[in-house]
Write a protein that holds these residues in place. Structure first.
Motif, PDB file in Angstrom:
ATOM      1  N   VAL A   8     -11.549  -5.554 -34.499  1.00 27.05           N
ATOM      2  CA  VAL A   8     -10.572  -6.607 -34.196  1.00 27.05           C
ATOM      3  C   VAL A   8      -9.165  -6.274 -34.692  1.00 27.05           C
ATOM      4  N   ALA A   9      -9.045  -5.228 -35.488  1.00 25.29           N
ATOM      5  CA  ALA A   9      -7.715  -4.715 -35.839  1.00 25.29           C
ATOM      6  C   ALA A   9      -7.778  -3.199 -35.778  1.00 25.29           C
ATOM      7  N   PRO A  10      -6.732  -2.552 -35.259  1.00 20.12           N
ATOM      8  CA  PRO A  10      -6.747  -1.088 -35.201  1.00 20.12           C
ATOM      9  C   PRO A  10      -6.602  -0.495 -36.606  1.00 20.12           C
TER      10      PRO A  10
ATOM     11  N   ILE B  69     -16.325  -9.517 -34.372  1.00 21.55           N
ATOM     12  CA  ILE B  69     -15.558 -10.033 -35.507  1.00 21.55           C
ATOM     13  C   ILE B  69     -15.993  -9.354 -36.815  1.00 21.55           C
ATOM     14  N   GLY B  70     -15.126  -9.454 -37.801  1.00 23.32           N
ATOM     15  CA  GLY B  70     -15.446  -8.900 -39.121  1.00 23.32           C
ATOM     16  C   GLY B  70     -15.351  -7.395 -39.188  1.00 23.32           C
ATOM     17  N   THR B  71     -14.636  -6.784 -38.253  1.00 23.09           N
ATOM     18  CA  THR B  71     -14.594  -5.327 -38.179  1.00 23.09           C
ATOM     19  C   THR B  71     -13.209  -4.766 -38.495  1.00 23.09           C
TER      20      THR B  71
ATOM     21  N   THR C 162     -13.808 -14.403 -41.244  1.00 24.98           N
ATOM     22  CA  THR C 162     -14.138 -13.356 -40.277  1.00 24.98           C
ATOM     23  C   THR C 162     -13.904 -13.813 -38.843  1.00 24.98           C
ATOM     24  N   THR C 163     -13.922 -15.110 -38.596  1.00 27.84           N
ATOM     25  CA  THR C 163     -13.818 -15.574 -37.213  1.00 27.84           C
ATOM     26  C   THR C 163     -12.432 -15.330 -36.618  1.00 27.84           C
TER      27      THR C 163
ATOM     28  N   ARG D 292      -7.192 -13.439 -33.012  1.00 25.05           N
ATOM     29  CA  ARG D 292      -5.889 -12.753 -33.057  1.00 25.05           C
ATOM     30  C   ARG D 292      -5.795 -11.682 -31.984  1.00 25.05           C
ATOM     31  N   CYS D 293      -6.814 -10.842 -31.865  1.00 32.21           N
ATOM     32  CA  CYS D 293      -6.669  -9.745 -30.902  1.00 32.21           C
ATOM     33  C   CYS D 293      -6.690 -10.277 -29.468  1.00 32.21           C
TER      34      CYS D 293
END
Ligand code: MN
Length: 376
Positions: free
Chosen positions: A169-171, A201-203, A229-230, A235-236
């Motif tokens: 979910v984030a680079p 999520i949570g990644t 985590t949700t 966001r992405c």
């Protein structure tokens, strides 16, 4: 009680020990993610390319808290396709979108060459798992330290037979967020190949929570951390909509697994309000209101949330999908039928079918339909 059959938009496999040792030269293999468990089985130390972090091993509440069993011990089908199908049949789960486990930690690798080669090993193994049953839809891992590496692996994965690609979910911390133009060739490659852009999520890379100030300790810490985590999936998704990525790529489909679903209609309203009320500052302009991209191109899975069901029938988001999170502790393994009956016994049949089977079928039309939709 009749069995309710469902597809799962959120499942995981557990990679075998020694995967990287078999597929990479020793100097690279030793830098790939590996988990070393404490003797009491309650904590693990994850090693990734010179970084180490401690993690409490999730174990089931009640009885299994005493046994401290790991995922693989509790659900041996996590890494074995034959045993897995037995678990799925018992639980009433037909097909699954399947994410990696140890592969998720690759988001903390900082060396592009290591990531590129390591991801190939993961994908070459997971496609073998997928090929054992048409009910398995495995997600390809993607090296995100360079857009051209990501494009090359997406194209290779599509050639292998993948239908979905796992994205954190984030680079990686060295890369810009997903709304930036550097990712444009990646979205184009996903649209071109038809791979579903699948966020779990949570990644976030492991230090992101520390940087953002969103790791909690003290009273309530465990619930607060789970709650946090949700938001990554939301966001992405917002980044892809607001930046126009989904507008430029109408064939791109986005999945957000495990983060619940009721956030979708809420976020659609907020994005529309911002787009409309702040119009003078908005760029780029979009061909239609932001909410339309969410309703048409984004899907999301939930496990237990009772509020997710009316997100479909009361709020009109057709792309709400159920997911088991097999074999993880947040999921329904061992009580899937109880959960499905609690969620759907009082719900219209058309709604139940859409959430349990139909949305997944739409996203992955190559999967053969569930032969027994209800009954024994
Ligand atoms: Mn999951």
């Amino acid at each position: 009680m009749s069995k309710i059959w469902a597809n799962s938009g959120d499942s995981h496999l557990v990679e075998p020990d020694g995967l990287f040792e078999q597929g990479l030269p020793p100097a690279l293999a030793e830098r790939m993610p590996r988990s070393v468990k404490d003797d009491d089985g309650r904590w693990e130390t994850v090693h990734v390319d010179g970084q180490t972090f401690r993690r409490r091993i999730p174990s089931r509440p009640l009885r299994d808290t005493e046994t401290g069993m790991t995922v693989a011990e509790r659900a041996p089908g996590a890494g074995d396709p034959v045993l897995r199908l037995k678990d799925l049949d018992a639980e009433g789960i037909w097909a699954e979108l399947i994410y990696p486990s140890i592969g998720i930690w690759t988001s903390s690798i900082e060396d592009p060459a290591l990531l590129r080669e390591g991801v190939k090993v993961i994908n070459d193994w997971a496609i073998g798992f997928q090929r054992t049953s048409p009910r398995f839809v495995c997600t390809a891992s993607v090296p995100l330290l360079a857009a051209h590496d990501a494009v090359a692996e997406i194209e290779r994965a599509a050639g292998l037979g993948y239908k979905a690609a796992f994205f954190p979910v984030a680079p990686p911390p060295s890369q810009p967020a997903y709304q930036h133009d550097v990712w444009e060739p990646v979205w184009a490659a996903l649209e071109e190949t038809g791979l579903v852009l699948s966020f779990h999520i949570g990644t976030e890379p492991h230090d992101a929570g520390s940087r953002n100030g969103t790791y909690h300790s003290g009273p309530g810490g465990a619930v607060l951390n789970y709650f946090e985590t949700t938001f990554g999936g939301q966001r992405c998704t917002a980044q892809l909509i607001a930046s126009g990525a989904l507008d430029r790529h109408p064939g791109l489909r986005v999945m957000v697994s495990e983060g619940g679903a009721t956030w979708g209609p809420f976020m659609a309203d907020r994005l529309d309000e911002g787009y409309r009320q702040h119009a003078s500052a908005v760029r780029p302009t979009l061909s239609k209101p932001p909410s339309r991209f969410l309703y048409e191109q984004v899907y999301a899975s939930f496990q237990h949330d009772r509020s997710a069901v009316p997100a479909q029938w009361a709020m009109g988001w057709e792309n709400v999908m159920w997911g088991s999170d097999y074999p993880h502790i947040e999921g329904t393994f061992g009580h899937t039928q109880k959960t499905l009956h609690e969620l759907f016994d009082d719900v219209d049949e058309v709604v139940r079918r859409r959430i349990t089977l139909g949305a997944f079928e739409e996203l992955f039309p190559h999967v053969p339909p569930c032969p027994a939709e209800s009954g024994d």
